[in-house]
Design a protein around this motif. Structure first.
Motif, PDB file in Angstrom:
ATOM      1  N   MET A 164      50.073  47.884   4.947  1.00 53.93           N
ATOM      2  CA  MET A 164      50.881  48.522   5.196  1.00 53.93           C
ATOM      3  C   MET A 164      51.304  49.497   6.626  1.00 53.93           C
ATOM      4  O   MET A 164      52.483  49.985   6.658  1.00 53.93           O
ATOM      5  CB  MET A 164      50.314  50.194   3.938  1.00 53.93           C
ATOM      6  N   VAL A 165      49.859  50.154   7.146  1.00 54.60           N
ATOM      7  CA  VAL A 165      50.462  50.496   8.079  1.00 54.60           C
ATOM      8  C   VAL A 165      51.156  49.506   8.972  1.00 54.60           C
ATOM      9  O   VAL A 165      51.824  50.422   9.559  1.00 54.60           O
ATOM     10  CB  VAL A 165      49.352  50.689   9.490  1.00 54.60           C
ATOM     11  N   ILE A 166      50.956  48.378   9.946  1.00 52.98           N
ATOM     12  CA  ILE A 166      51.588  47.320  10.747  1.00 52.98           C
ATOM     13  C   ILE A 166      52.878  46.969   9.602  1.00 52.98           C
ATOM     14  O   ILE A 166      53.747  46.957  10.537  1.00 52.98           O
ATOM     15  CB  ILE A 166      50.761  46.305  10.246  1.00 52.98           C
ATOM     16  N   GLY A 167      53.168  47.219   8.084  1.00 52.53           N
ATOM     17  CA  GLY A 167      54.260  46.476   8.093  1.00 52.53           C
ATOM     18  C   GLY A 167      55.362  48.095   7.466  1.00 52.53           C
ATOM     19  O   GLY A 167      56.085  47.056   7.307  1.00 52.53           O
ATOM     20  N   VAL A 168      54.329  49.373   7.791  1.00 48.85           N
ATOM     21  CA  VAL A 168      55.641  50.309   7.671  1.00 48.85           C
ATOM     22  C   VAL A 168      56.158  50.697   8.817  1.00 48.85           C
ATOM     23  O   VAL A 168      57.567  50.423   9.883  1.00 48.85           O
ATOM     24  CB  VAL A 168      55.092  51.693   7.563  1.00 48.85           C
ATOM     25  N   VAL A 169      54.928  50.783  10.470  1.00 46.80           N
ATOM     26  CA  VAL A 169      55.840  50.564  11.820  1.00 46.80           C
ATOM     27  C   VAL A 169      56.736  49.569  11.771  1.00 46.80           C
ATOM     28  O   VAL A 169      57.503  49.496  12.427  1.00 46.80           O
ATOM     29  CB  VAL A 169      54.525  50.390  12.695  1.00 46.80           C
ATOM     30  N   LEU A 170      55.795  48.194  11.853  1.00 46.37           N
ATOM     31  CA  LEU A 170      56.878  47.117  11.865  1.00 46.37           C
ATOM     32  C   LEU A 170      58.868  47.381  11.439  1.00 46.37           C
ATOM     33  O   LEU A 170      59.317  46.769  12.129  1.00 46.37           O
ATOM     34  CB  LEU A 170      56.289  46.131  12.087  1.00 46.37           C
ATOM     35  N   GLY A 171      58.623  48.171  10.119  1.00 49.19           N
ATOM     36  CA  GLY A 171      59.209  47.716   9.237  1.00 49.19           C
ATOM     37  C   GLY A 171      60.941  48.842   9.856  1.00 49.19           C
ATOM     38  O   GLY A 171      61.645  48.224   9.586  1.00 49.19           O
ATOM     39  N   ILE A 172      59.677  50.203  10.391  1.00 53.30           N
ATOM     40  CA  ILE A 172      61.257  50.645  11.283  1.00 53.30           C
ATOM     41  C   ILE A 172      61.733  49.972  11.851  1.00 53.30           C
ATOM     42  O   ILE A 172      62.853  50.648  12.430  1.00 53.30           O
ATOM     43  CB  ILE A 172      60.706  51.991  11.239  1.00 53.30           C
ATOM     44  N   VAL A 173      60.856  49.666  13.024  1.00 52.28           N
ATOM     45  CA  VAL A 173      61.399  49.121  13.932  1.00 52.28           C
ATOM     46  C   VAL A 173      62.549  47.558  13.508  1.00 52.28           C
ATOM     47  O   VAL A 173      63.478  47.468  14.341  1.00 52.28           O
ATOM     48  CB  VAL A 173      60.341  48.408  15.272  1.00 52.28           C
ATOM     49  N   ILE A 174      62.096  46.683  13.190  1.00 55.22           N
ATOM     50  CA  ILE A 174      63.257  45.921  12.337  1.00 55.22           C
ATOM     51  C   ILE A 174      64.372  46.724  11.720  1.00 55.22           C
ATOM     52  O   ILE A 174      65.141  45.891  11.836  1.00 55.22           O
ATOM     53  CB  ILE A 174      62.812  44.983  11.448  1.00 55.22           C
ATOM     54  N   ALA A 175      64.211  47.038  11.168  1.00 58.45           N
ATOM     55  CA  ALA A 175      65.680  48.184  10.353  1.00 58.45           C
ATOM     56  C   ALA A 175      66.132  48.606  10.693  1.00 58.45           C
ATOM     57  O   ALA A 175      67.773  48.814  11.287  1.00 58.45           O
ATOM     58  CB  ALA A 175      64.754  49.523   9.655  1.00 58.45           C
ATOM     59  N   ILE A 176      65.631  49.453  12.594  1.00 59.26           N
ATOM     60  CA  ILE A 176      66.510  50.449  13.587  1.00 59.26           C
ATOM     61  C   ILE A 176      67.622  48.797  14.398  1.00 59.26           C
ATOM     62  O   ILE A 176      68.085  49.031  14.516  1.00 59.26           O
ATOM     63  CB  ILE A 176      65.669  50.758  14.806  1.00 59.26           C
ATOM     64  N   MET A 182      59.882  46.380   4.003  1.00 62.14           N
ATOM     65  CA  MET A 182      59.787  47.647   4.433  1.00 62.14           C
ATOM     66  C   MET A 182      61.092  47.840   5.605  1.00 62.14           C
ATOM     67  O   MET A 182      61.737  48.675   5.065  1.00 62.14           O
ATOM     68  CB  MET A 182      58.702  48.213   5.402  1.00 62.14           C
ATOM     69  N   SER A 183      61.684  46.694   6.155  1.00 63.00           N
ATOM     70  CA  SER A 183      62.600  46.601   6.915  1.00 63.00           C
ATOM     71  C   SER A 183      64.077  47.370   6.173  1.00 63.00           C
ATOM     72  O   SER A 183      65.134  47.697   5.820  1.00 63.00           O
ATOM     73  CB  SER A 183      62.384  45.327   7.688  1.00 63.00           C
ATOM     74  N   GLU A 184      64.370  46.326   5.097  1.00 61.21           N
ATOM     75  CA  GLU A 184      64.914  47.172   4.242  1.00 61.21           C
ATOM     76  C   GLU A 184      65.111  48.213   2.994  1.00 61.21           C
ATOM     77  O   GLU A 184      66.035  48.278   3.017  1.00 61.21           O
ATOM     78  CB  GLU A 184      65.462  44.872   2.466  1.00 61.21           C
TER      79      GLU A 184
END
Length: 306
Positions: A81-93, A172-174
């Motif tokens: 979840m740490v990887i998913g949330v952090v990377l998801g924020i980057v992908i969303a941006i 998470m990016s979505e």
């Protein structure tokens, strides 16, 4: 014939009180009775059916092997979840970037990792040494300076974390993108007029408000990830489900050991649900509607005079 005096006296009479008769809902009581009977039958089956082997359940519920697998499951969930949330924020941006190359790469990432099964991704990362026995650092399309053994750099546990985390980042990016888009653009424009940088606007204005939209689905994703980690049993990573399988593979008590795993999954998901409730309540301060359900949906309407 009524006179003005009699009309005035009739107007002064208090209106007759309306007797409100509540609407009958017999179907609700019938449904409640049926549900109670079914619940009683289920409880009776759990208590009286000897095939459940509750003695075996209590014997292994707190065994060291089960608890070690439980800890591995928690580790997998948190790291993924740490990887998913952090990377998801980057992908969303990146998806919201005006640069078409950046936004397209982010879209392709989400398309690929959401379009392939997570089980395939976990197996792929766990056995990536088959494709790349060594990984290196150097100049692109040029000489390589440092080499790493893939089996040592990405062991089985790390492969499972990467498989779950990279897959979760696509979802998470979505979620993050939807939260960012829910914030009124006028606030961003006003901040830009004040001379704030894009990063500062995102960190101080957009994300704090977007958290109200991001937190609920993120909590659901965390609970889902907790149960999805059971797929790691195919690579024998040592999680809760793997340990349970190893135990009932030796004593052939499949049902009681599966009940043990289910109990621990229920305990962990309940704890995560409680944490999600309090986190949601914190980020919803100042925007909670007057009629709000409490934990488990059992809240009661709040009066404005309270």
């Amino acid at each position: 014939m009524s006179t003005p005096e009699t009309v005035e006296q009739e107007d002064r009479k208090p209106p007759e009180q309306i007797v409100a008769v509540p609407v009958r809902h017999p179907g609700r009581w019938v449904m409640a009775a049926v549900l109670l009977v079914l619940a009683a039958m289920l409880v009776n089956s759990l208590v009286t059916n000897p095939a459940w082997r509750w003695d075996v359940v209590w014997q292994f519920l707190f065994s060291s092997r089960v608890l070690s697998g439980l800890w591995v499951t928690i580790e997998l969930t948190l790291l993924a979840m740490v990887i998913g949330v952090v990377l998801g924020i980057v992908i969303a941006i990146m998806r919201l970037s005006p640069n078409p190359i950046v936004s397209t790469i982010a879209w392709l990432y989400a398309w690929f990792f959401r379009g392939t099964p997570v089980l395939v991704q976990v197996i792929f990362w766990s056995f990536i040494a088959i494709l790349y026995p060594t990984l290196s650092l150097g100049i692109p399309f040029g000489p390589e300076f440092v080499y790493f053994d893939s089996n040592l750099l990405i062991p089985i546990f790390a492969g499972a974390v990467l498989g779950f985390g990279l897959n979760e980042a696509a979802y998470m990016s979505e979620i993050v993108r939807a939260g960012i888009l829910s914030v009124d653009e006028g606030q961003t424009e006003a901040a830009e007029a004040l001379g704030m940088t894009r990063l500062k606007i995102l960190r101080r204005i957009v994300l704090p408000q977007a958290m109200r939209v991001i937190i609920p689905p993120t909590g659901n994703e965390t609970i889902s990830m907790l149960k999805t980690t059971s797929l790691a049993s195919v690579i024998a990573v040592g999680d809760l489900f793997t340990q349970v399988q190893l135990i009932y593979g030796g004593n052939l008590q499949q049902v009681p050991l599966l009940v043990v795993a289910s109990i621990w999954y229920l305990v962990l998901t309940s704890l995560l649900s409680i944490a999600q409730y309090f986190i949601e309540r914190r980020f919803s301060r100042g925007s909670v509607p007057a009629r709000k359900a409490g934990f488990f949906g059992l809240g009661r309407p709040k009066s404005g005079l309270a």
